[in-house]
Design an enzyme around this catalytic site. Structure first.
Site, PDB file in Angstrom:
ATOM      1  N   THR A  57       1.000 -24.777  -1.659  1.00 53.29           N
ATOM      2  CA  THR A  57       0.424 -26.010  -2.204  1.00 53.29           C
ATOM      3  C   THR A  57      -1.096 -26.004  -2.058  1.00 53.29           C
ATOM      4  O   THR A  57      -1.783 -26.717  -2.788  1.00 53.29           O
ATOM      5  CB  THR A  57       0.986 -27.268  -1.512  1.00 53.29           C
ATOM      6  OG1 THR A  57       0.806 -27.163  -0.099  1.00 53.29           O
ATOM      7  CG2 THR A  57       2.456 -27.455  -1.838  1.00 53.29           C
ATOM      8  N   LYS A  63      -4.536 -21.091   5.361  1.00 54.31           N
ATOM      9  CA  LYS A  63      -3.077 -21.192   5.332  1.00 54.31           C
ATOM     10  C   LYS A  63      -2.565 -20.646   6.652  1.00 54.31           C
ATOM     11  O   LYS A  63      -3.346 -20.123   7.459  1.00 54.31           O
ATOM     12  CB  LYS A  63      -2.496 -20.411   4.150  1.00 54.31           C
ATOM     13  CG  LYS A  63      -3.006 -18.969   4.065  1.00 54.31           C
ATOM     14  CD  LYS A  63      -2.524 -18.262   2.811  1.00 54.31           C
ATOM     15  CE  LYS A  63      -3.286 -18.704   1.586  1.00 54.31           C
ATOM     16  NZ  LYS A  63      -2.500 -19.528   0.683  1.00 54.31           N
ATOM     17  N   ARG A  64      -1.261 -20.734   6.895  1.00 54.61           N
ATOM     18  CA  ARG A  64      -0.688 -20.142   8.094  1.00 54.61           C
ATOM     19  C   ARG A  64      -1.083 -18.666   8.184  1.00 54.61           C
ATOM     20  O   ARG A  64      -1.147 -17.977   7.161  1.00 54.61           O
ATOM     21  CB  ARG A  64       0.833 -20.245   8.089  1.00 54.61           C
ATOM     22  CG  ARG A  64       1.353 -21.615   8.473  1.00 54.61           C
ATOM     23  CD  ARG A  64       1.205 -21.886   9.952  1.00 54.61           C
ATOM     24  NE  ARG A  64       1.872 -23.116  10.339  1.00 54.61           N
ATOM     25  CZ  ARG A  64       1.920 -23.572  11.575  1.00 54.61           C
ATOM     26  NH1 ARG A  64       1.318 -22.908  12.537  1.00 54.61           N
ATOM     27  NH2 ARG A  64       2.541 -24.703  11.848  1.00 54.61           N
ATOM     28  N   LYS A 123      -4.215 -27.516  -4.493  1.00 53.57           N
ATOM     29  CA  LYS A 123      -5.328 -28.359  -4.036  1.00 53.57           C
ATOM     30  C   LYS A 123      -6.663 -27.775  -4.479  1.00 53.57           C
ATOM     31  O   LYS A 123      -7.559 -28.490  -4.937  1.00 53.57           O
ATOM     32  CB  LYS A 123      -5.272 -28.507  -2.520  1.00 53.57           C
ATOM     33  CG  LYS A 123      -4.058 -29.268  -2.026  1.00 53.57           C
ATOM     34  CD  LYS A 123      -3.799 -29.052  -0.542  1.00 53.57           C
ATOM     35  CE  LYS A 123      -2.416 -29.572  -0.161  1.00 53.57           C
ATOM     36  NZ  LYS A 123      -2.012 -29.176   1.197  1.00 53.57           N
ATOM     37  N   HIS A 125      12.725 -22.847   1.534  1.00 54.53           N
ATOM     38  CA  HIS A 125      11.271 -22.682   1.543  1.00 54.53           C
ATOM     39  C   HIS A 125      10.810 -21.257   1.800  1.00 54.53           C
ATOM     40  O   HIS A 125       9.597 -21.017   1.869  1.00 54.53           O
ATOM     41  CB  HIS A 125      10.642 -23.602   2.593  1.00 54.53           C
ATOM     42  CG  HIS A 125      10.610 -25.037   2.191  1.00 54.53           C
ATOM     43  ND1 HIS A 125       9.627 -25.559   1.385  1.00 54.53           N
ATOM     44  CD2 HIS A 125      11.462 -26.060   2.474  1.00 54.53           C
ATOM     45  CE1 HIS A 125       9.865 -26.858   1.195  1.00 54.53           C
ATOM     46  NE2 HIS A 125      10.973 -27.171   1.839  1.00 54.53           N
ATOM     47  N   LYS A 145       1.041 -13.249   4.011  1.00 51.37           N
ATOM     48  CA  LYS A 145      -0.058 -13.917   3.298  1.00 51.37           C
ATOM     49  C   LYS A 145      -1.284 -13.019   3.181  1.00 51.37           C
ATOM     50  O   LYS A 145      -2.233 -13.334   2.470  1.00 51.37           O
ATOM     51  CB  LYS A 145      -0.405 -15.231   3.996  1.00 51.37           C
ATOM     52  CG  LYS A 145       0.734 -16.261   3.887  1.00 51.37           C
ATOM     53  CD  LYS A 145       0.374 -17.558   4.591  1.00 51.37           C
ATOM     54  CE  LYS A 145       1.514 -18.564   4.555  1.00 51.37           C
ATOM     55  NZ  LYS A 145       1.723 -19.165   3.222  1.00 51.37           N
TER      56      LYS A 145
END
Length: 830
Positions: A664, A556-557, A668, A365, A562
């Site tokens: 993901t 998100k995290r 969405k 992952h 990110k």
């Protein structure tokens, strides 16, 4: 008497119309009353919202149980191959509505509960609302699941705007969805020593902790299949040492019980951030050891309800069992299976290894080095001495094979070894997973390619046949039908409702891209969702936002890769532009950032603080007004995602190219009618391929550009010196403009961005700003914006988890997916 339906209710009703069957509202109402009055409430005249929730949950669960038992009977009668998905975390979300949707009960339950007389609070009716939405489950956590974390607060609130972790006593009132199974309690061993004797190898003098299983039913969509998620709770054995008791050791014995049960008391909510603590390793082995004993027991006894072994040979084990390792967290399943097969079942090593490799498969992952688990040898030696011996043996036999293929290549042997010798001696758990599995997969095409080219290049060259790709997916049941019933209905009106179980049907919407009525309907649904979420924000955050503004969302995290910081730089730049030319027209924008930081990740927590500080300045500046707002969405979790995803206009997917495995959230948002601004990273690449790059807002460096920059060297100061707007933003952060009471507050962020930014935020700053200008320009043209939205929705079919799981089944687990429907409990058995 039935209530009159609002337009919203009509849409929700139609979107699952015909799929539910003709459920008897009267029976549901009767069962609901039975649970409410005789099971839950002593005084029938007093009921709380929690009582109503539990009554409805038990009513719905009644419909699950018969299907659950029938499913288990089917498995034992047909004896199919069983798939075990080993994960230390499950992001479940709320269960009640999802179960009603999957069983086709939602409309009937809505009507039944509406008709039940309720003692009403002042001003309206009770709302039946699920409280225990799980965010992270590792084992069966009695404390701490992710829902209890407070991720900082809204700048306008009176609480300090920092992430504060709090215990979440999510089982205080019980959990209606789980069933304890004490009859399957399993011993798990720790510590001790290894005895090598004439009768074989034995792990002795261990500390025993019992694993108590709790089962949660997971219903399929309208197919009467109910699978099981089994979680484990740690329990201390009952035996006390009488000698200690007699000399006053009773208190210490009780304290030791508590210590043992801590294993399932606190979750490490760390994503892409490895924290090598003994408790975490205990949790990983506890889950794996209990699960493997359970798997082997079930393999041996194939008759329903029987606990007597009917299989004594393990030859068929890989044909009847598949174990999917979700990341490296359950990697100890490999040496644990070997230990059971060799030490307990007395198989020879080669036979046991062949069975283990053919049974196990590994999903990677992340490519981030700090996220890959590397456990210190001295910790494994103390906690799991036999497993360390087995890992050493696996490593030696593996390196012998590598040496045979690449004779004399000592550097290759060092790189591929399971044991890292430099510094503290460690076991590389990703290497263990690769060596001990028959398939290794990444979770997006670009990610799988990167694994083969860089991170696991040596292993790919050695065994290329092992490597596959399985692009992630999301379930359209939760992420469309449940959370966005208005959109689900306008889609069903055009193309029917088959898309709910086969998302590829969405391609039919391409015929409606220019349909004026459909364009209006899609835009109207989005605006309704935005109004609803704006009201939620005003209530929860006390910030009034412009519902006509562009809802720009990054949830998100919180992690440097990110690049929430790139988003922050853009917001500050917009703020500066409005302040510079306050009379200029600006497309109004509400920027929302949400997510959690790993408890030990200082920089991530500072990013949260920065977001709240920027919002504190911008949201209270009268010159800005409602043209720009910034909100930090605290305690981000599945149930909050269900609210924000349908309301978003713009989805931020802006990681440095080559760092995001898949994502993901991006899927969405795409399914729910948001356009994506993103780098060509993770699943963004395939999403843009499906929708057409012209329907995406793509910017920034590609993977090869990042690699080239790594070779040449990245100098942040060059960008700072060359770009005036960037320089202004960084000077504001340095001077304390957003933290006047603590001018040095953001010095760590400034220092990282200027001197040690692995993720090259400045390198993509200009391209990001330019792309955001394109976003604003298109947003002014509602019709053209909505046409791109429709194209995105229509081409999101690939990103269904149904497709992903079917590929795992065929290409990794060796089973053929089927649409076979198990007979309902009241139907005759086949």
């Amino acid at each position: 008497m039935s209530r009159p339906l609002s337009d919203y209710d009509k849409r929700k009703q139609i979107s699952v119309r015909g799929l539910a069957g003709v459920e008897n509202v009267s029976d549901l109402k009767k069962n609901f009353n039975r649970h409410l009055h005789f099971t839950l409430v002593k005084d029938r005249n007093v009921a709380t919202p929690r009582d109503y929730y539990f009554a409805l949950a038990h009513t719905v669960r009644d419909h699950l149980v018969g299907r659950w038992i029938r499913t288990q009977q089917y498995y034992y009668e047909k004896d199919p191959k069983r798939i075990y998905y080993l994960s230390l975390e499950f992001y479940m979300g709320r269960t009640l509505q999802n179960t009603m949707v999957n069983l086709g009960l939602q409309n009937a339950c809505d009507e039944a509960t509406y008709q039940v007389p309720q003692r009403q609070p002042a001003g309206g009716r009770w709302e039946i609302r699920e409280e225990n939405g799980w965010n992270g489950v590792l084992g069966r956590w009695d404390w701490g699941g992710g829902d209890g974390e407070q991720d900082g607060t809204n700048p306008s609130s009176s609480c300090p705007p920092w992430q504060v972790e709090e215990a979440d006593d999510w089982l205080r009132y019980g959990n209606p969805w789980e069933k304890a199974r004490p009859e399957y309690m399993i011993p798990v061993h720790f510590y001790g020593r290894v005895d090598h004797g004439p009768d074989g190898t034995k792990w002795v003098d261990t500390q025993v902790i019992l694993a108590l299983p709790y089962d949660t039913p997971v219903p399929g969509y309208r197919n009467n299949t109910v699978n099981t998620m089994r979680l484990w709770s740690a329990r201390a054995p009952n035996e006390f040492n009488l000698k200690d008791f007699n000399v006053g050791g009773y208190i210490q014995a009780v304290l030791d019980r508590n210590l043992a049960e801590n294993i399932s008391r606190v979750l490490y909510p760390n994503d892409n951030f490895f924290e090598g603590k003994e408790l975490r390793l205990k949790q990983e082995y506890f889950t794996v050891a209990a699960t493997l004993q359970d798997i082997i027991r079930r393999f041996k006894s194939s008759k329903f309800g029987s606990r007597d072994p009917v299989r004594t040979s393990f030859d068929a084990f890989p044909d009847k069992v598949a174990i999917q390792l979700n990341d490296t967290h359950p990697s100890l399943a490999i040496p644990e299976l070997m230990r059971v097969l060799v030490d307990t079942e007395k198989l020879d090593w080669e036979k046991a290894w062949d069975i283990t490799v053919r049974t196990c498969a590994y999903t990677n992952h992340t490519v981030l080095p700090e996220a890959l688990e590397r456990w210190p040898v001295n910790l494994l030696e103390t906690l799991l001495p036999r497993h360390l011996e087995i890992i050493y043996e696996i490593n030696q036999r593996f390196l012998d094979k590598v040496n045979a293929m690449f004779p004399g290549d000592l550097d290759r042997l060092r790189r591929m070894s399971l044991v890292e010798e430099s510094g503290i001696k460690r076991i590389n758990m990703a290497h263990l997973c690769i060596v001990g599995s028959h398939v290794i997969n990444g979770v997006a095409r670009i990610h799988s390619d990167i694994l083969k080219k860089t991170v696991f290049k040596d292993f790919y060259e050695f065994e290329p046949h092992k490597f596959q790709n399985k692009t992630n997916g999301i379930t359209p049941r939760r992420w469309l039908v449940l959370c966005n019933p208005g959109l689900a209905e306008v889609i069903a009106e055009r193309i029917g409702d088959e898309y709910i179980s086969d998302l590829d049907h969405l391609k039919k919407l391409l015929a409606f891209v220019d349909d004026e009525g459909f364009i209006r309907d899609v835009a109207k649904i989005k605006q309704e969702n935005k109004l609803k979420f704006a009201a939620y924000l005003e209530k929860e955050y006390k910030v009034k936002i412009n519902p006509n503004s562009l809802f720009d969302v990054q949830v998100k995290r919180i992690h440097e890769y990110k690049r929430q910081l790139l988003n922050c730089l853009h917001v500050i730049t917009l703020y500066n532009r409005i302040k510079k030319e306050p009379n200029q027209h600006f497309v109004p924008r509400t920027v929302m950032i949400g997510g959690k930081a790993a408890p030990g990740y200082h920089m991530a927590k500072m990013i949260i603080k920065l977001v709240t500080a920027i919002g504190d300045v911008i949201n209270n500046d009268p010159v800005i007004g409602d043209r720009l707002k910034m909100i930090f969405l605290e305690n981000y979790r599945v149930s909050l995602a269900e609210k924000v995803v349908p309301a978003a206009d713009l989805s931020e997917q802006i990681s440095t190219a080559g760092t995001e495995a898949s994502g993901t959230g991006n899927m969405k948002f795409m399914l729910n009618g948001a356009l994506t601004i993103g780098t060509m990273d993770g699943a963004n690449v395939e999403m843009a391929e499906e929708a057409g790059e012209e329907n995406f807002f793509i910017f920034g460096m590609r993977v090869e550009d990042v690699e080239e920059m790594d070779r040449k060297g990245y100098c942040a100061k060059d960008y700072y010196d060359r770009i005036p707007e960037l320089r202004q933003v960084m000077d504001q952060l340095s001077s304390g403009f957003f933290s006047p009471k603590q001018p040095e507050l953001f010095k760590d962020i400034v220092n990282m961005l200027m001197n040690n930014d692995r993720f090259k935020v400045f390198a993509d700053y200009e391209a990001y700003l330019k792309c955001q200008e394109n976003v604003s320009a298109l947003y002014k043209n509602t019709k053209e914006w909505t046409k791109k939205v429709i194209k995105n929705i229509a081409t999101s079919g690939k990103f269904s988890s149904d497709r992903t799981i079917s590929q795992y089944a065929r290409e990794i687990w060796g089973v053929e997916p089927t649409h076979h429907k198990i007979p309902a409990p009241d139907d005759p058995r086949e």
